[in-house]
Write an enzyme that holds these catalytic residues in place. Structure first.
Site, PDB file in Angstrom:
ATOM      1  N   CYS A 148      21.994  10.245  21.305  1.00 56.43           N
ATOM      2  CA  CYS A 148      23.227   9.992  20.458  1.00 56.43           C
ATOM      3  C   CYS A 148      24.414   9.554  21.174  1.00 56.43           C
ATOM      4  O   CYS A 148      25.080   8.429  20.871  1.00 56.43           O
ATOM      5  CB  CYS A 148      23.605  11.121  19.435  1.00 56.43           C
ATOM      6  SG  CYS A 148      23.679  12.883  20.230  1.00 56.43           S
TER       7      CYS A 148
HETATM    8  N1  LIG Z   1      21.754  17.078  17.101  1.00 55.92           N
HETATM    9  C1  LIG Z   1      21.662  15.749  17.313  1.00 55.92           C
HETATM   10  O1  LIG Z   1      22.861  15.323  16.983  1.00 55.92           O
HETATM   11  C2  LIG Z   1      20.813  15.406  17.888  1.00 55.92           C
HETATM   12  C3  LIG Z   1      21.096  13.747  18.168  1.00 55.92           C
HETATM   13  C4  LIG Z   1      19.863  13.120  18.838  1.00 55.92           C
HETATM   14  C5  LIG Z   1      18.890  13.807  19.445  1.00 55.92           C
HETATM   15  N2  LIG Z   1      18.690  15.168  19.194  1.00 55.92           N
HETATM   16  C6  LIG Z   1      17.544  15.718  19.626  1.00 55.92           C
HETATM   17  O2  LIG Z   1      16.599  15.980  18.500  1.00 55.92           O
HETATM   18  C7  LIG Z   1      16.059  17.047  18.874  1.00 55.92           C
HETATM   19  C8  LIG Z   1      16.221  18.246  17.734  1.00 55.92           C
HETATM   20  O3  LIG Z   1      17.596  18.520  17.773  1.00 55.92           O
HETATM   21  P1  LIG Z   1      18.084  19.468  16.751  1.00 55.92           P
HETATM   22  O4  LIG Z   1      19.736  19.275  16.949  1.00 55.92           O
HETATM   23  O5  LIG Z   1      17.454  19.348  15.224  1.00 55.92           O
HETATM   24  O6  LIG Z   1      17.815  21.177  17.048  1.00 55.92           O
HETATM   25  P2  LIG Z   1      17.554  22.547  16.211  1.00 55.92           P
HETATM   26  O7  LIG Z   1      18.736  22.263  15.312  1.00 55.92           O
HETATM   27  O8  LIG Z   1      18.013  23.185  17.361  1.00 55.92           O
HETATM   28  O9  LIG Z   1      16.182  22.446  15.799  1.00 55.92           O
HETATM   29  C9  LIG Z   1      15.138  22.717  16.504  1.00 55.92           C
HETATM   30  C10 LIG Z   1      14.037  22.599  15.522  1.00 55.92           C
HETATM   31  O10 LIG Z   1      12.831  23.070  16.801  1.00 55.92           O
HETATM   32  C11 LIG Z   1      12.267  24.162  16.497  1.00 55.92           C
HETATM   33  N3  LIG Z   1      11.971  24.672  17.535  1.00 55.92           N
HETATM   34  C12 LIG Z   1      12.853  25.378  18.335  1.00 55.92           C
HETATM   35  N4  LIG Z   1      12.172  25.826  19.552  1.00 55.92           N
HETATM   36  C13 LIG Z   1      10.947  25.398  19.484  1.00 55.92           C
HETATM   37  C14 LIG Z   1       9.859  25.548  20.403  1.00 55.92           C
HETATM   38  N5  LIG Z   1       9.857  26.000  21.377  1.00 55.92           N
HETATM   39  N6  LIG Z   1       8.734  25.066  19.969  1.00 55.92           N
HETATM   40  C15 LIG Z   1       8.438  24.300  18.524  1.00 55.92           C
HETATM   41  N7  LIG Z   1       9.658  24.448  17.807  1.00 55.92           N
HETATM   42  C16 LIG Z   1      10.915  24.878  18.206  1.00 55.92           C
HETATM   43  C17 LIG Z   1      13.185  25.014  15.569  1.00 55.92           C
HETATM   44  O11 LIG Z   1      12.567  26.045  14.686  1.00 55.92           O
HETATM   45  P3  LIG Z   1      13.280  27.208  14.160  1.00 55.92           P
HETATM   46  O12 LIG Z   1      14.543  26.934  13.415  1.00 55.92           O
HETATM   47  O13 LIG Z   1      12.271  27.959  13.326  1.00 55.92           O
HETATM   48  O14 LIG Z   1      13.717  28.117  15.496  1.00 55.92           O
HETATM   49  C18 LIG Z   1      13.761  23.810  14.691  1.00 55.92           C
HETATM   50  O15 LIG Z   1      13.098  23.581  13.622  1.00 55.92           O
HETATM   51  C19 LIG Z   1      16.365  17.842  20.071  1.00 55.92           C
HETATM   52  O16 LIG Z   1      15.454  17.133  21.116  1.00 55.92           O
HETATM   53  C20 LIG Z   1      17.745  16.892  20.372  1.00 55.92           C
HETATM   54  O17 LIG Z   1      18.180  16.677  21.617  1.00 55.92           O
HETATM   55  C21 LIG Z   1      19.644  15.808  18.457  1.00 55.92           C
END
Ligand SMILES: NC(=O)c1ccc[n+]([C@@H]2O[C@H](COP(=O)([O-])OP(=O)(O)OC[C@H]3O[C@@H](n4cnc5c(N)ncnc54)[C@H](OP(=O)(O)O)[C@@H]3O)[C@@H](O)[C@H]2O)c1
Length: 333
Positions: A148
């Site tokens: 992002c």
């Molecule tokens: N947030 C942003 O603005 C953004 C922007 C660009 C890219 N990203 C990337 O997108 C990805 C997801 O980000 P997010 O913000 O959606 O993260 P998040 O809100 O922390 O969600 C993570 C998800 O993955 C699951 N999870 C956590 N640890 C895991 C593991 N070890 N194995 C399998 N599943 C697991 C979680 O399940 P539970 O809830 O059941 O624990 C949840 O569904 C990351 O790589 C991040 O860097 C994020």
């Protein structure tokens, strides 16, 4: 109907992704996974979303699936086997992490201090930025969705670099992000008490893990200072760039003509600068270009986007639309 699977559906990007996919006329969700929330229903966590069962990654069934989205945290051990298994079975992948964003394994090793865990996949992965790599994304089986923060630097700088207007190869990018950029998992850093009514810088200079993709895509040397802003969503970046002395505002603005047909990139009129309110809950990246001392080539660019939409899930659907042959803007406008 195309069938898609979502790994990590219970996070912030998963939430936004499912909102978009449920209004997509050509796609149905085959499965949605979570880790701690496996066994619950999606609507237990997000009551306004569809009533889909959340399964563990092990229970996800790839049969008949065309494409998966992997919305797992950086460094999740499960990611690589999931991606490898999907590709072996002919299922396309859009990965949200930064695992496949650097093309060169040596660059990865230099920046991360360890070898890439699957260097053979880097040569097949395409950096998921349609404005720069649209045709390659159409043909790709593995797309590394962009970071992002990087988008707010790459998209504003690339037209100026392409037009040969940048004189000083070192560019300062000063970024501020809302806390949703760090995901939904609990952490002290994004705790309300730690972020409310305060403002802080972190991993400043040359140490942020997304510097590499900015430099890869622009070819520039970047000093990058991210900040944590006490708002939920949005990123605003202020970029200090030195163009060739005497480049006029008209000439610099003309370079952005390369985005004329782009549905989600907007160069604002002269004198207007983006603010978070303009882009929150929208797919648009807004760019404002301000001459400071044009006789010396000094310009400031301000760019803003919604980290969860153009910066993550919206961008992922834009990529999916290209990969599966849908109209690129389907479900995004
Ligand atoms: N947030 C942003 O603005 C953004 C922007 C660009 C890219 N990203 C990337 O997108 C990805 C997801 O980000 P997010 O913000 O959606 O993260 P998040 O809100 O922390 O969600 C993570 C998800 O993955 C699951 N999870 C956590 N640890 C895991 C593991 N070890 N194995 C399998 N599943 C697991 C979680 O399940 P539970 O809830 O059941 O624990 C949840 O569904 C990351 O790589 C991040 O860097 C994020």
């Amino acid at each position: 109907m195309a069938r898609v699977g979502i790994y990590g559906a219970s996070g912030y990007t998963g939430f936004e992704l499912i909102k978009i996919l449920t209004r997509h006329p050509g796609v149905e969700i085959a499965f949605a996974t979570a880790r701690s929330a496996a066994g619950q229903r999606l609507s237990d966590i997000f009551p306004t979303l569809i009533d889909q069962q959340l399964v563990s990654a092990d229970e996800a069934n790839l049969a008949g699936v065309d494409l998966i989205f992997t919305c797992l945290p950086h460094g999740a051990a499960e990611l690589l086997p999931i991606v490898q298994q999907a590709l072996e079975r002919g299922v396309k992948v859009v990965d949200f992490s930064d695992t496949f964003r650097l093309r060169d394994p040596d660059d990865y090793q230099r920046r991360r201090g360890k070898p890439h865990p699957a260097p053979e996949l880097l040569s097949t992965a395409v950096y998921g930025l349609p404005e720069l790599h649209r045709d390659a994304i159409r043909r790709a089986r593995l797309v590394a969705n962009t970071g992002c923060y990087p988008l707010t630097a790459i998209l504003p700088l690339w037209p100026l670099e392409r037009a040969g207007l940048i004189a000083d190869r070192t560019v300062i990018v000063d970024s501020k992000s809302g806390v949703s950029g760090a995901g939904r998992s609990l952490s002290l850093k994004t705790h309300f008490g730690e972020t409310h009514e305060t403002f802080s810088a972190y991993t400043i200079g040359r140490s942020h893990r997304h510097l590499g993709e900015m430099e890869q895509e622009t070819g520039l040397h970047i000093i990058f200072s991210p900040h944590l802003l006490p708002v939920f969503r949005g990123i605003l970046s202020t970029i200090y760039v030195t163009l060739r002395p005497g480049v006029s505002l008209e000439e610099a603005r003309a370079a952005y003509g390369v985005y004329a047909g782009e549905p989600f990139v907007r160069l604002l009129p002269p004198g207007r600068l983006p603010e978070l309110r303009l882009v929150q809950n929208s797919m648009h990246l807004a760019i404002g270009l301000q001459p400071v001392e044009p006789e010396h080539g000094r310009y400031i660019i301000v760019a803003a986007l919604d980290n969860l939409l153009k910066g993550a899930s919206g961008q992922a659907v834009q990529n999916m639309n290209l990969m599966l042959g849908f109209e690129e803007t389907t479900a995004l406008q």
